[in-house]
Write an enzyme that holds these catalytic residues in place. Structure first.
Site, short mmCIF file in Angstrom:
data_model
loop_
_atom_site.label_atom_id
_atom_site.label_comp_id
_atom_site.label_asym_id
_atom_site.label_seq_id
_atom_site.Cartn_x
_atom_site.Cartn_y
_atom_site.Cartn_z
N ASP A 1 -3.18 2.64 -5.48
CA ASP A 1 -1.84 2.82 -4.87
C ASP A 1 -2.25 1.31 -4.32
O ASP A 1 -1.45 1.69 -2.40
CB ASP A 1 -2.86 3.58 -3.23
N GLU A 2 -2.23 0.80 -4.19
CA GLU A 2 -2.44 -1.54 -3.57
C GLU A 2 -2.40 -2.19 -4.45
O GLU A 2 -2.97 -2.40 -5.76
CB GLU A 2 -3.09 -0.97 -2.49
N ASP B 1 0.73 -0.88 -0.07
CA ASP B 1 -0.02 -0.21 -0.12
C ASP B 1 1.07 1.58 0.03
O ASP B 1 1.55 1.68 0.90
CB ASP B 1 -1.04 -0.25 1.19
#
Length: 363
Positions: A110-111, A10
């Site tokens: 973002d992950e 993350d």
DNA sequence: CCCTCGATCAC
DNA sequence: CCTCATATCGAGGG
């Protein structure tokens, strides 16, 4: 072989960190990335804030006005979201991360999840070493920090990556699962949001240890079979979902905030037509025909109304989309009493367009 | 089984 | 004071 090792990676406070990287002068200040609505002024919401700003209660989702108020005494910057830039940073990061995985699953800008069972020979010590290398390479190449969860499944890794942030690394081995989960708030379980939390609060259930004591029949009664089972297993850290490439998107939607609240057909039509144009372009870019069309109202009080229709045959045609969306709009307005704040259009039930040229040319 | 719709979550 | 986009579930009605 049963035992897996899964990473959840993350990127920390992603949009805001991207802005810090672009302009290091703002590091140390409160940074809030904003999505301004079409209303003008400061109407809109916060997408992400850095940790300096979070100390003052500024976090994603809150109104920009409220955030400005909270930070009025502070050295703060409010920047408009630049999604192209964030997507570019994301691609560069993902390209690096991907190499560390046996199986890679992109979740969002973002992950990502990584199955690293083979690469690490199912050894957690090796896994920690690998994760540290990954974090180093991301930082050295992009100046970007991330947090990583290392556990036997996706659920636990998601919780673990969130456990220590920013720049965290949290490992939970199979024999540590219970002690790790027990003290955590139920809200830490992905899928348990505000509403679900409220229900459990009424039942005097706050931690995952307390949640574990609820039997599956009660959970099923309250939340339904699927969700009940999911919560029941989650409390024990059980998750059998495998890491795999995400299937293609099954719907596209566009929504706008209206210049003024309204329920006037003509005004709403203009907005819907514009959304139809944009959506049809997206469909064509993705080589998709759609068979279902829907519209959505977000009312003054933020309650939602949707209306959708399945077509006989899939289409990928602007006029067709406009026509159906307009019908739905007229039908929805008949019973509409409240003023509408935001309006949206959605297409789904895709089929692939075959061949090079757009099929719209044939109609 | 198919469709529509509201609710929820979370980016 | 309230963005934007997507997925999923369950209920209710054919």
């Amino acid at each position: 072989m049963e035992e897996r090792i899964v990473f959840h990676v993350d990127f920390d406070y992603f949009y805001a960190q991207c802005e810090e990287i672009r302009d290091s002068k703002i590091k140390g200040k409160c940074v809030a990335v904003c999505i301004f609505s079409d209303r003008g002024g400061d109407s809109g919401a916060i997408a992400t804030a850095n940790y300096n700003a979070r100390k003052f209660g500024v976090k994603s989702g809150i109104p920009i006005m409220l955030a400005k108020n909270k930070l009025k005494e502070e050295d703060a910057v409010f920047l408009p979201a630049d999604f192209d830039y964030y997507s570019d940073m994301s691609s560069k990061g993902m390209e690096i991360i991907e190499k560390y995985a046996d199986v890679f699953e992109y979740v969002g800008r973002d992950e990502a999840y990584l199955d690293v069972t083979k690469k690490t020979e199912a050894d957690f010590h090796n896994a920690e070493h690998l994760a540290q290398q990954l974090k180093n390479e991301i930082r050295n190449n992009l100046k970007l920090t991330c947090s990583v969860g290392i556990t036997p499944n996706k659920l636990l890794s998601k919780i673990a990556s969130d456990y220590k942030k920013p720049d965290g690394l949290t490992t939970v081995k199979p024999e540590q699962v219970e002690e790790f989960l027990s003290p955590l708030k139920i809200r830490e379980i992905p899928g348990i949001g505000k509403k679900t939390e409220d229900i459990f609060t009424q039942m005097n259930v706050h931690t995952i240890e307390e949640l574990r004591r609820i039997n599956i029949f009660d959970l099923n009664k309250i939340f339904g079979r699927k969700t009940g089972g999911y919560i029941f297993n989650s409390a024990k850290g059980i998750d059998t979902e495998i890491v795999k490439e995400r299937p293609p998107t099954i719907q596209f939607s566009k929504i706008v905030t209206l210049k003024k609240n309204s329920k006037e057909l003509k005004f709403l039509q203009e907005n819907v037509m514009e959304l139809c144009v944009q959506l049809n372009i997206i469909a064509i870019e993705n080589n998709k025909m759609y068979r279902s069309i829907g519209i959505q109202f977000v009312n003054e009080d933020l309650s939602t109304k949707t209306k959708s229709r399945m077509l006989k045959n899939p289409v990928s045609n602007e006029d067709q989309l406009k026509k159906v969306a307009n019908q739905l709009l007229e039908e929805a307005l008949v019973e509409q009493v409240m003023l509408v704040r935001r309006i949206g259009v959605r297409i789904s039930e895709f089929s692939d367009v075959e061949g090079q040229s757009s099929i719209t040319n044939y109609f």
